[in-house]
Design a protein around this motif. Structure first.
Motif, PDB file in Angstrom:
ATOM      1  N   TYR A  89      42.751  16.691  10.465  1.00 26.84           N
ATOM      2  CA  TYR A  89      42.931  17.645   9.370  1.00 26.84           C
ATOM      3  C   TYR A  89      44.095  18.597   9.603  1.00 26.84           C
ATOM      4  O   TYR A  89      44.355  19.471   8.772  1.00 26.84           O
ATOM      5  CB  TYR A  89      41.654  18.455   9.152  1.00 26.84           C
ATOM      6  CG  TYR A  89      41.109  19.133  10.401  1.00 26.84           C
ATOM      7  CD1 TYR A  89      41.668  20.307  10.886  1.00 26.84           C
ATOM      8  CD2 TYR A  89      40.048  18.576  11.091  1.00 26.84           C
ATOM      9  CE1 TYR A  89      41.181  20.921  12.019  1.00 26.84           C
ATOM     10  CE2 TYR A  89      39.543  19.178  12.231  1.00 26.84           C
ATOM     11  CZ  TYR A  89      40.111  20.350  12.694  1.00 26.84           C
ATOM     12  OH  TYR A  89      39.619  20.936  13.839  1.00 26.84           O
ATOM     13  N   GLN A  90      44.832  18.430  10.712  1.00 28.41           N
ATOM     14  CA  GLN A  90      45.925  19.356  11.003  1.00 28.41           C
ATOM     15  C   GLN A  90      47.206  18.585  11.301  1.00 28.41           C
ATOM     16  O   GLN A  90      47.840  18.772  12.322  1.00 28.41           O
ATOM     17  CB  GLN A  90      45.531  20.286  12.168  1.00 28.41           C
ATOM     18  CG  GLN A  90      46.423  21.520  12.276  1.00 28.41           C
ATOM     19  CD  GLN A  90      45.801  22.622  13.118  1.00 28.41           C
ATOM     20  OE1 GLN A  90      44.877  23.285  12.686  1.00 28.41           O
ATOM     21  NE2 GLN A  90      46.307  22.821  14.314  1.00 28.41           N
ATOM     22  N   ALA A  91      47.593  17.712  10.375  1.00 31.42           N
ATOM     23  CA  ALA A  91      48.856  16.976  10.511  1.00 31.42           C
ATOM     24  C   ALA A  91      50.026  17.941  10.402  1.00 31.42           C
ATOM     25  O   ALA A  91      49.936  18.996   9.764  1.00 31.42           O
ATOM     26  CB  ALA A  91      48.945  15.907   9.424  1.00 31.42           C
ATOM     27  N   GLU A  92      51.140  17.564  11.014  1.00 34.15           N
ATOM     28  CA  GLU A  92      52.310  18.440  11.016  1.00 34.15           C
ATOM     29  C   GLU A  92      52.966  18.492   9.640  1.00 34.15           C
ATOM     30  O   GLU A  92      52.841  17.573   8.829  1.00 34.15           O
ATOM     31  CB  GLU A  92      53.310  17.956  12.066  1.00 34.15           C
ATOM     32  CG  GLU A  92      52.797  18.096  13.482  1.00 34.15           C
ATOM     33  CD  GLU A  92      53.852  17.803  14.531  1.00 34.15           C
ATOM     34  OE1 GLU A  92      55.031  17.582  14.154  1.00 34.15           O
ATOM     35  OE2 GLU A  92      53.512  17.806  15.726  1.00 34.15           O
TER      36      GLU A  92
ATOM     37  N   GLY B 197      51.272   9.685   6.056  1.00 34.06           N
ATOM     38  CA  GLY B 197      50.442  10.882   6.121  1.00 34.06           C
ATOM     39  C   GLY B 197      50.629  11.672   7.398  1.00 34.06           C
ATOM     40  O   GLY B 197      49.838  12.566   7.713  1.00 34.06           O
ATOM     41  N   ASN B 198      51.708  11.368   8.149  1.00 36.82           N
ATOM     42  CA  ASN B 198      51.985  12.001   9.449  1.00 36.82           C
ATOM     43  C   ASN B 198      50.838  11.820  10.441  1.00 36.82           C
ATOM     44  O   ASN B 198      50.619  12.664  11.318  1.00 36.82           O
ATOM     45  CB  ASN B 198      52.319  13.481   9.281  1.00 36.82           C
ATOM     46  CG  ASN B 198      53.734  13.698   8.756  1.00 36.82           C
ATOM     47  OD1 ASN B 198      54.521  12.753   8.654  1.00 36.82           O
ATOM     48  ND2 ASN B 198      54.064  14.929   8.419  1.00 36.82           N
TER      49      ASN B 198
ATOM     50  N   PRO C 115      47.111  12.961  14.282  1.00 34.57           N
ATOM     51  CA  PRO C 115      48.477  13.337  13.911  1.00 34.57           C
ATOM     52  C   PRO C 115      49.481  12.964  14.998  1.00 34.57           C
ATOM     53  O   PRO C 115      49.185  13.031  16.191  1.00 34.57           O
ATOM     54  CB  PRO C 115      48.395  14.861  13.759  1.00 34.57           C
ATOM     55  CG  PRO C 115      46.962  15.132  13.449  1.00 34.57           C
ATOM     56  CD  PRO C 115      46.195  14.120  14.252  1.00 34.57           C
ATOM     57  N   TYR C 116      50.672  12.565  14.575  1.00 34.31           N
ATOM     58  CA  TYR C 116      51.742  12.310  15.542  1.00 34.31           C
ATOM     59  C   TYR C 116      52.797  13.411  15.445  1.00 34.31           C
ATOM     60  O   TYR C 116      52.887  14.123  14.452  1.00 34.31           O
ATOM     61  CB  TYR C 116      52.367  10.927  15.344  1.00 34.31           C
ATOM     62  CG  TYR C 116      53.047  10.667  14.011  1.00 34.31           C
ATOM     63  CD1 TYR C 116      54.321  11.163  13.739  1.00 34.31           C
ATOM     64  CD2 TYR C 116      52.430   9.887  13.034  1.00 34.31           C
ATOM     65  CE1 TYR C 116      54.959  10.906  12.533  1.00 34.31           C
ATOM     66  CE2 TYR C 116      53.054   9.618  11.818  1.00 34.31           C
ATOM     67  CZ  TYR C 116      54.320  10.134  11.576  1.00 34.31           C
ATOM     68  OH  TYR C 116      54.944   9.883  10.381  1.00 34.31           O
TER      69      TYR C 116
END
Length: 442
Positions: free
Chosen positions: A166-169, A177-178, A231-232
């Motif tokens: 829920y905290q993608a960059e 979607g990062n 997330p990446y």
């Protein structure tokens, strides 16, 4: 004679003091909505809310009047109720279709840059046409990555959640979607397939990532089918590699745009497809990117954009009539710096309703009680009667939106709960009880 004068003097002083004291006493106010309203008392006298910070506002849309208030002028951490502000910003600034990409041409080269659109190669969204436009270009592809000038995470976000789905960059041109999507048999995007290692044993299976690079690791072992997003770390070079790998053609970086360059905007999906996902499942990444798209719309000269620009613009130009100034820091509500009052949210809900008077469209964007989104398992009824946005963080639960009574009236409501120590499920049930009673008896 002197004794009489003394007596007169003290009598005068005493009367003066009595009069002064009487005039300094607070006047007893006439009975108000706050002190007599039965709908207010449902919240004010709730034993579930006894130790928490609770606020409530209820508004009759037909009568254009406030029905009930309880601490509606107090500020609360709104969590994902913030997405109501984001929705309004998008409705005012983005039009009917998503501004998906900006581009210009020079010779046989297509120079393109992002607008904040989160849909390109997103695993849960339909194709927007951007992929085909890039793939079918006959010349060179040149990607300009420097128009986003903000930070990778929002203000007030929890730094320890960098690896949670829920905290993608934040970025101007999100891809996939990062996030990296891991399943039992697949890793997507595929360039990350060799990036996963085992970090140790645990009874609980969990995937995570090194904080500052794209090294992913697992603890434990999956005992059933799973799908997990991590997330990446984004970067211009990685974006170019991801695009090249997916398009099957070279994508080169370009680090400068000609000042004042003319450009065109490639339109993407209908905007409501984005709003519905943002509001139904409370997609934080989509909410943040909506605010970036709004900022991009304001950045007509391609100087660079970040969310703060669009937040400041909407506050100063579109929300000056709220009862209380919103303390608004991000698009999703992940930030605990956000602070809104229930009565300001009521005013915002009015403004959203005025912007989208088509009830079917508006209510379809919201989570629908018993039917869709984050309140699918609550408010079950033959006919849905709650259309709202939830907001949840640790010790925070808020619900604001539209309520339809049995008599067919439309009410606007905002219930905000902070600083409770009971289980969120208990707060959620009490909110459901109160709103159900209003639905049945108002």
């Amino acid at each position: 004679m002197l004794r009489s004068l003394h007596a007169y003097f003290f009598t005068f002083c005493g009367c003066f003091l009595l009069i002064s004291c009487a005039s300094s006493q607070p006047k007893t106010a006439a009975p108000t909505l706050q002190s007599t309203n039965k709908w207010r008392d449902l919240v004010a006298n709730s034993p579930v809310f006894r130790q928490s910070h609770a606020g409530f506002a209820l508004y009759d849309l037909e009568k254009q009047e406030t029905v009930a208030e309880y601490q509606s002028d107090r500020y609360f951490v709104p969590a994902s109720n913030t997405k109501l502000f984001t929705l309004y910003a998008g409705l005012c600034l983005l039009g009917d279709s998503i501004p998906a990409l900006r581009y210009t041409t020079t010779g046989d080269s297509l120079i393109f840059w992002g607008t904040g659109d989160p849909n390109l190669l997103h695993p849960d969204m339909p194709s927007s046409g951007v992929f085909d436009a890039l793939k079918n270009w006959n010349g060179h592809l040149l990607y300009y990555p420097h128009n986003y000038i903000g930070k990778r995470l929002g203000p007030g976000w929890s730094w320890g959640d960098y690896a949670d789905y829920y905290q993608a960059e934040l970025s101007a041109l999100p891809l996939y979607g990062n996030v990296v999507r891991f399943t039992n048999s697949n890793v997507s995007p595929r360039i990350f397939k060799d990036s996963l290692r085992t970090a140790g044993w645990s009874d609980e299976f969990k995937l995570s990532r090194d904080e500052f690079n794209n090294s992913f690791f697992s603890t434990g072992w999956p005992t059933k089918s799973f799908t997990e997003d991590v997330p990446y770390r984004t970067s211009p070079g990685l974006n170019a590699r991801l695009l090249a790998d997916t398009l099957k053609r070279e994508v080169r970086l370009i680090h400068k745009l000609r000042p004042g360059v003319s450009y065109r905007t490639l339109k993407g999906l209908p905007i409501d497809t984005l709003y519905r996902r943002m509001m139904h499942v409370s997609d934080n990444m989509f909410a943040e990117q909506v605010m970036l798209m709004c900022a991009s719309q304001l950045d007509t000269n391609n100087i660079g954009f970040e969310s703060k620009q669009s937040i400041d613009y909407v506050k100063k130009q579109l929300l000056m009539d709220l009862p209380d100034e919103p303390i608004w820091e991000d698009g999703s509500g992940l930030s605990r710096y956000n602070l809104f009052t229930p009565r300001s949210i009521i005013k915002l809900l009015q403004k959203i309703y005025d912007k989208v008077p088509d009830q079917q469209r508006l209510f379809g964007m919201m989570a629908v009680g018993g039917k869709a989104g984050t309140i699918k398992n609550q408010y079950k009824s033959k006919e849905p009667f709650v259309f709202a946005k939830t907001g949840s963080l640790s010790n925070v639960y808020c619900l604001s939106g539209y309520l339809k009574t049995k008599k067919g009236k439309i009410l606007l409501f905002s219930m905000m709960n902070n600083n409770y120590i009971v289980k969120t499920a208990e707060i959620r049930r009490e909110v459901e009880r109160i709103l159900t009673e209003i639905h049945e008896k108002y």
